[in-house]
Design an enzyme around this catalytic site. Structure first.
Site, short mmCIF file in Angstrom:
data_model
loop_
_atom_site.label_atom_id
_atom_site.label_comp_id
_atom_site.label_asym_id
_atom_site.label_seq_id
_atom_site.Cartn_x
_atom_site.Cartn_y
_atom_site.Cartn_z
N ALA A 1 -21.66 0.81 2.86
CA ALA A 1 -21.36 2.24 3.03
C ALA A 1 -20.09 2.42 3.87
O ALA A 1 -19.03 2.69 3.32
CB ALA A 1 -22.54 2.96 3.66
N SER B 1 -20.21 -5.04 1.05
CA SER B 1 -18.92 -4.61 0.48
C SER B 1 -18.12 -3.69 1.38
O SER B 1 -16.93 -3.49 1.15
CB SER B 1 -19.16 -3.88 -0.84
N ALA B 2 -18.75 -3.06 2.38
CA ALA B 2 -18.03 -2.04 3.15
C ALA B 2 -16.76 -2.63 3.76
O ALA B 2 -16.74 -3.79 4.20
CB ALA B 2 -18.93 -1.49 4.26
N ASP C 1 -7.01 4.99 -4.74
CA ASP C 1 -7.61 4.70 -3.43
C ASP C 1 -8.21 6.03 -2.96
O ASP C 1 -8.34 6.97 -3.76
CB ASP C 1 -6.51 4.22 -2.47
N LYS D 1 0.87 -1.18 0.00
CA LYS D 1 0.00 0.00 0.00
C LYS D 1 0.89 1.22 0.00
O LYS D 1 2.07 1.14 0.38
CB LYS D 1 -0.87 0.00 1.27
P1 NAD Z 1 -19.83 5.04 -2.77
O1 NAD Z 1 -19.19 6.21 -2.16
O2 NAD Z 1 -20.16 5.06 -4.22
O3 NAD Z 1 -21.18 4.66 -1.98
C1 NAD Z 1 -21.32 4.75 -0.61
C2 NAD Z 1 -22.78 5.12 -0.36
O4 NAD Z 1 -23.00 5.07 1.04
C3 NAD Z 1 -23.11 6.53 -0.84
O5 NAD Z 1 -24.31 6.50 -1.60
C4 NAD Z 1 -23.28 7.31 0.47
O6 NAD Z 1 -24.24 8.36 0.35
C5 NAD Z 1 -23.77 6.21 1.39
N1 NAD Z 1 -23.56 6.49 2.81
C6 NAD Z 1 -22.55 7.16 3.40
N2 NAD Z 1 -22.73 7.22 4.73
C7 NAD Z 1 -23.87 6.54 4.99
C8 NAD Z 1 -24.58 6.23 6.18
N3 NAD Z 1 -24.18 6.65 7.38
N4 NAD Z 1 -25.70 5.48 6.07
C9 NAD Z 1 -26.16 5.08 4.87
N5 NAD Z 1 -25.53 5.36 3.70
C10 NAD Z 1 -24.39 6.07 3.77
O7 NAD Z 1 -18.85 3.80 -2.45
P2 NAD Z 1 -18.86 2.38 -3.13
O8 NAD Z 1 -17.81 2.33 -4.17
O9 NAD Z 1 -20.27 1.97 -3.43
O10 NAD Z 1 -18.31 1.50 -1.92
C11 NAD Z 1 -19.13 1.15 -0.82
C12 NAD Z 1 -18.29 0.46 0.24
O11 NAD Z 1 -17.65 -0.69 -0.32
C13 NAD Z 1 -17.15 1.32 0.80
O12 NAD Z 1 -16.95 0.99 2.14
C14 NAD Z 1 -15.96 0.89 -0.02
O13 NAD Z 1 -14.74 1.10 0.67
C15 NAD Z 1 -16.24 -0.59 -0.19
N6 NAD Z 1 -15.58 -1.17 -1.36
C16 NAD Z 1 -15.85 -0.70 -2.60
C17 NAD Z 1 -15.21 -1.27 -3.71
C18 NAD Z 1 -15.48 -0.78 -5.11
O14 NAD Z 1 -15.06 -1.45 -6.06
N7 NAD Z 1 -16.16 0.34 -5.31
C19 NAD Z 1 -14.32 -2.34 -3.52
C20 NAD Z 1 -14.09 -2.81 -2.23
C21 NAD Z 1 -14.73 -2.22 -1.15
#
Ligand code: NAD
Length: 368
Positions: free
Chosen positions: A241, A262-263, A113, A78
């Site tokens: 989220a 996924s979070a 990231d 990282k």
């Molecule tokens: P994103 O930012 O597109 O979506 C996150 C969503 O969560 C947003 O719509 C936001 O408004 C909502 N949110 C934030 N705080 C909130 C709360 N307190 N209650 C309810 N909703 C809330 O992110 P993403 O790419 O969809 O990723 C979601 C999660 O998955 C993150 O934790 C991210 O680290 C993890 N993740 C994503 C990927 C990827 O490929 N995008 C890969 C691995 C892990």
């Protein structure tokens, strides 16, 4: 000596300093037993150098486990770039960063990231081949949330199989926290499969959009408040989220039988894995469930191919079933069983590669 005790267990930590562009970064390579280190580079205005070091060490170790779980022939690494993304970013800063990455001669691959974008790495790519996840027009594999969402679906199928004996998604209800890039796609796939949903998001537009889409399905979609998502009478909780949401406050309210989402870093503390187990809730470890995006960037070694990535993402289902079995047989919570599963994989493969094979002659090269 203090610094060396801090990095005990890590192969290499590189401090990168370029006064001309203002670049200050740390690259941590935790373990390359399974292949060169892979991990994103985040840019944050860390308050102290210690905070930046702590973060990069913690995250690079996590990548070792994540890569082992996803079976992708990469190890854990990282990087953190110290700075405020808005005022401090420049194309030259990322080119300088690319030169530092290149100096590691194939031992570290990186991409976007928190605080960095795929476009930033288009600049870094001018200096090194060890960049993944750039936009499709630059030879990258595109939006990682597609395979990540699919991985969540396989994660849900695995918990359904373990709890109810069938991996069918239909006829069950799911509580989705967060309708962003991943959560929204998961919601659509669940609706397509005939499931009922409880949903929440701080962004009301995302909720309204899903409710609108839901009209074309014969499903019940109930929008609930940010707090109520923890106590709805759903079968499976799908956190997409925030991290730390499985904690002393939320776990007692949960009515679900399983959790798969996924979070990142869903357990607030390690002990919450045991608490979930004692409460009879099956937790699918986050870093196994959300590996689809990682599988996609790792697969860029062979040139982008969406179909191959989607096929590889299916393996998440079987990995989870094995972990659930270990957890059952060895009376461990699933989070600990997952760590042991990964450590076994690393141990069994560590004869295959060595520090010198990567440093002298990089065998992995991204085709761009
Ligand atoms: P994103 O930012 O597109 O979506 C996150 C969503 O969560 C947003 O719509 C936001 O408004 C909502 N949110 C934030 N705080 C909130 C709360 N307190 N209650 C309810 N909703 C809330 O992110 P993403 O790419 O969809 O990723 C979601 C999660 O998955 C993150 O934790 C991210 O680290 C993890 N993740 C994503 C990927 C990827 O490929 N995008 C890969 C691995 C892990």
């Amino acid at each position: 000596m203090d610094l060396f005790s801090k990095i005990q267990g890590y192969e290499q930590v590189v401090f990168c300093n370029d006064p001309h562009t203002g670049l200050k970064a740390i690259i941590a390579i935790h373990n390359t037993a399974l292949g060169p280190a892979l991990g994103g580079s985040r840019m944050l205005p860390y308050p102290t150098m210690d905070a930046a070091l702590e973060d990069v060490l913690r995250l690079s170790k996590g990548m070792t486990y994540k890569c082992a779980a996803a079976d992708v022939d990469f190890g854990g690494g990282k990087s953190v770039i110290i700075g405020d993304p808005l005022p401090d970013k420049s194309p030259d800063l990322f080119r300088a960063f690319g030169q530092f990455v290149d100096s590691l001669r194939g031992r570290f691959y990186t991409g976007t990231d928190m605080g960095t974008t795929p476009e930033d790495f288009v600049h870094a790519m001018k200096e090194t081949r060890c960049i993944v996840g750039v936009p499709e027009e630059y030879g990258g594999s595109g939006d990682s949330s597609v395979p990540t969402a699919l991985g969540v679906i396989y994660g849900i199928m695995a918990v359904n199989k373990a709890v109810w004996g069938t991996d069918s998604l239909s006829g069950r209800s799911y509580a989705i926290q967060g309708l962003g890039k991943v959560g929204f796609k998961v919601a659509e796939m669940l609706l397509e499969a005939g499931a009922d949903l409880f949903v929440t998001d701080i962004d009301e537009r995302a909720v309204s959009l899903l409710l609108e889409k839901g009209k074309s399905y014969q499903a019940t979609i109930k929008a609930v408040s940010l707090d109520d998502i923890y106590s709805v009478p759903a079968d499976v909780f799908v956190p997409c989220a925030l991290g730390g949401i499985l904690n002393d406050k939320t776990i007692p309210s949960l009515q679900v039988k399983a959790i798969a989402g996924s979070a990142n870093n869903q357990l607030f503390e390690e002990r919450h894995g045991d608490i979930l187990r004692n409460q009879g809730i099956l937790y699918a470890p986050d870093y196994i469930v959300n590996a689809g995006g990682l599988i996609q960037v790792a697969d860029e070694l062979y040139g982008p191919n969406k179909q191959r990535v989607l096929t590889k993402t299916k393996a998440i289902y079987n990995s989870l079933l094995q972990i659930f079995e270990h957890s059952e047989n060895d009376h461990l919570c699933t989070a600990k069983a997952a760590d042991l599963f990964c450590e076994k994989r690393i141990e069994s493969q560590k004869h295959r590669s060595s520090f010198f094979t990567h440093s002298q002659k990089p065998k992995w090269e991204i085709r761009v």
